[in-house]
Design an enzyme around this catalytic site. Structure first.
Site, short mmCIF file in Angstrom:
data_model
loop_
_atom_site.label_atom_id
_atom_site.label_comp_id
_atom_site.label_asym_id
_atom_site.label_seq_id
_atom_site.Cartn_x
_atom_site.Cartn_y
_atom_site.Cartn_z
CE1 TYR A 110 2.91 66.58 -17.94
CE2 TYR A 110 3.71 67.88 -19.79
CZ TYR A 110 3.94 66.96 -18.78
OH TYR A 110 5.19 66.44 -18.61
CB THR A 130 0.37 69.95 -10.53
OG1 THR A 130 -0.14 69.48 -11.78
CG2 THR A 130 1.18 71.21 -10.76
CG HIS A 146 4.37 64.72 -14.33
ND1 HIS A 146 5.30 65.02 -15.30
CD2 HIS A 146 4.61 65.59 -13.31
CE1 HIS A 146 6.06 66.03 -14.89
NE2 HIS A 146 5.66 66.39 -13.69
CG HIS A 202 5.67 67.03 -8.81
ND1 HIS A 202 6.70 67.94 -8.89
CD2 HIS A 202 5.12 66.98 -10.04
CE1 HIS A 202 6.75 68.44 -10.12
NE2 HIS A 202 5.81 67.86 -10.85
NE ARG A 257 8.38 70.22 -18.51
CZ ARG A 257 7.49 70.28 -17.51
NH1 ARG A 257 7.43 71.34 -16.72
NH2 ARG A 257 6.70 69.25 -17.27
CG ASP A 258 8.63 69.03 -14.02
OD1 ASP A 258 8.64 70.23 -13.67
OD2 ASP A 258 7.75 68.24 -13.67
CD GLU A 290 -0.63 74.00 -14.42
OE1 GLU A 290 0.30 74.48 -13.73
OE2 GLU A 290 -1.20 74.62 -15.33
#
Length: 504
Positions: free
Chosen positions: A141, A176, A204, A206, A13-14, A143
């Site tokens: 989530y 995010t 999550h 990045h 997905r990501d 975001e």
């Protein structure tokens, strides 16, 4: 007892948000089976709802397989607060877990949705209730949560106060935009876990500042219950926290935490994702890069032979790999000995010294000398030792132009005397031989006839491989063979010819 940590893989997905990457239906199904069945991650996020017909078909096939394997609860889909459209999409696909995308910062809520917190919470509550009615489990989530904690913490806690009263299984906290430092990650998650001790929180991360792995470490130390990772760190912009690095870090440094992931499958999955996406793995990428278990410096190879002085806990065997010893201009005898042992070859000290010197010379011209090149190098060295060199090809110019005959100018030294000639031919090597013949005619010496010419490179090599040219000559009734070795085919033939000149 060790604390259990869930690993959710979001490559499908990501990771698919990597520029230019799109998995086919069959590729998604193949990877889903591999991620859950062999790599043994706890959950996979496989798609975004409503994206395309192809995405719907891929989730259908994954859901069908997962249902047959009794692991449908491990397959998750990103959904939206859209009045039930995503829920209908999930019903068609057969998926049973939604990861609902909501606003985790007041900035996103105000400027993108243009709603009040109360309006947003009301819409979320309806979506969660609709999912439950259709037997769909909900994770949520937040975001832009990281900027929310920085700039609108009151809103984040207002939202979490509401959310923790809803029938939600997990709350997903994404950095995010990849803006967190490791200290912020620890502080924010510690505060949230302490405030909501009965809620499951995933982090999550990045990698925009290359802090993805550091932030993951701090999130785990702070008490988060799950991590979202991608194979090869794939994802939008600089990508997500990379699976292989995080797994190794957890296993070696966070010893109070337990994960299910199978280290020995990391490299295989990494290679397959690279093949499917066309996105290459950097040579120096930790754990899965081609060079990360390769010692180049000779002193390191020597140390490895003396009580593994240059080993660390990242043993390649953990990841289904082997340690290698590079051959090049920084190689020492120890590197070469390691490679010879793998090939089952033995050289005496003098031969080893010559081979080492030859590899250093080749390394100056050619960046990489492989283990597969070694037999050719040894053959070349041993062949060179059979005669005393009195003839030297000192210099040559080879020309090959479209529409013109190839030509060569060569400078030759025999017993200290230099002479030069120029000739044309049907190819560069033919022109070279014609120039030699001119020089030898003037000396009233007849050159032997070339009766066989063979070129080979090590099996599985690339266009930059060492090239061995084997030439068979006939001198009156006698036949003999010479070899030349170089990364350039014509030059290797010239080296074989120089040996012939010394033999005669």
């Amino acid at each position: 007892m060790k604390r259990k940590l869930e690993i959710m893989d979001t490559t499908l997905r990501d990771g698919e948000q990597t520029s230019g990457v799109s998995f086919s239906v069959s590729e998604k199904l193949t990877l889903a089976k591999l991620l859950l069945g062999e790599l043994k991650v706890d959950r996979i996020e496989v798609a975004s709802a409503r994206v395309s017909d192809g995405e719907l078909e891929s989730v259908k096939q994954i859901a069908e397989w997962a249902s047959s394997e009794k692991c449908i609860d491990k397959v998750e889909v990103l959904t939206f607060v859209d009045g039930g459209v995503s829920i209908e999409w999930m019903k068609k696909a057969g998926a049973k877990v939604q990861n609902l995308l909501t606003k985790g910062s007041l900035n996103h809520l105000t400027h993108q949705l243009k709603k009040t917190p109360e309006e947003h919470f009301s819409d979320i509550e309806k979506t969660i209730a609709l999912a439950a009615k259709n037997n769909i489990e909900t994770n949520v989530y937040l975001e832009d949560w990281s900027n929310g904690m920085r700039n609108s913490k009151e809103y984040v806690f207002q939202y979490l106060d509401f959310l923790t009263q809803q029938p939600v299984k997990r709350v997903l906290l994404p950095d995010t935009l990849g803006v967190l430092t490791h200290t912020e990650t620890y502080d924010y998650i510690s505060e949230i876990v302490a405030r909501y001790p009965k809620t499951h929180f995933d982090f999550h991360g990045h990698n925009d500042y290359d802090l993805g792995v550091a932030n993951v470490m701090e999130a785990v130390k702070a008490g988060c219950h799950g991590l979202h990772l991608t194979v090869n760190g794939m994802g939008e912009r600089a990508g997500n926290a990379p699976m292989a690095s995080v797994v190794a870090v957890i296993k070696d440094f966070l010893t109070d935490v337990e994960i299910n992931v199978s280290e020995s499958s990391l490299y295989k999955v990494s290679k397959l994702v690279s093949a499917f996406t066309g996105v290459g793995i950097p040579y120096n990428k930790p754990i899965v890069g081609d060079n990360v278990f390769t010692q180049t410096a000779g002193i390191h190879a020597d140390g490895d032979s003396k009580n593994n002085l240059y080993f660390n806990d990242l043993l390649p065997e953990r990841f289904g790999r082997k340690r290698k010893y590079a051959l090049g201009k920084t190689s020492g005898k120890a590197n070469i000995q390691k490679n010879l042992q793998e090939l089952g070859l033995t050289l005496n000290d003098e031969e080893l010294k010559k081979v080492t010197q030859r590899i250093i010379e080749l390394g100056d011209k050619k960046e990489r000398v492989t283990k597969e090149d070694l037999p050719y190098i040894i053959s070349d060295i041993l062949d060179s030792g059979n005669h005393q060199q009195k003839v030297f090809i000192r210099s040559y110019v080879l020309t090959h132009s479209m529409g013109l005959r190839p030509s060569t100018t060569v400078s030759l030294e025999i017993n200290g005397e230099l002479s030069e000639a120029h000739a044309q031919g049907d190819g560069q090597y033919d022109a070279f031989m014609n120039a030699l013949r001119k020089l030898y005619v003037s000396k009233k010496i007849e050159l032997p006839n070339l009766i066989d010419y063979a070129v080979r490179i090590p099996p599985g090599s690339n266009s930059d491989a060492l090239c061995e040219t084997i030439i068979t000559w006939q001198n009156k009734s006698e036949e003999f063979t010479t070899r030349g070795l170089d990364s350039d085919q014509t030059v290797s033939a010239i080296k074989a010819t120089e040996k012939m000149l010394n033999i005669i």
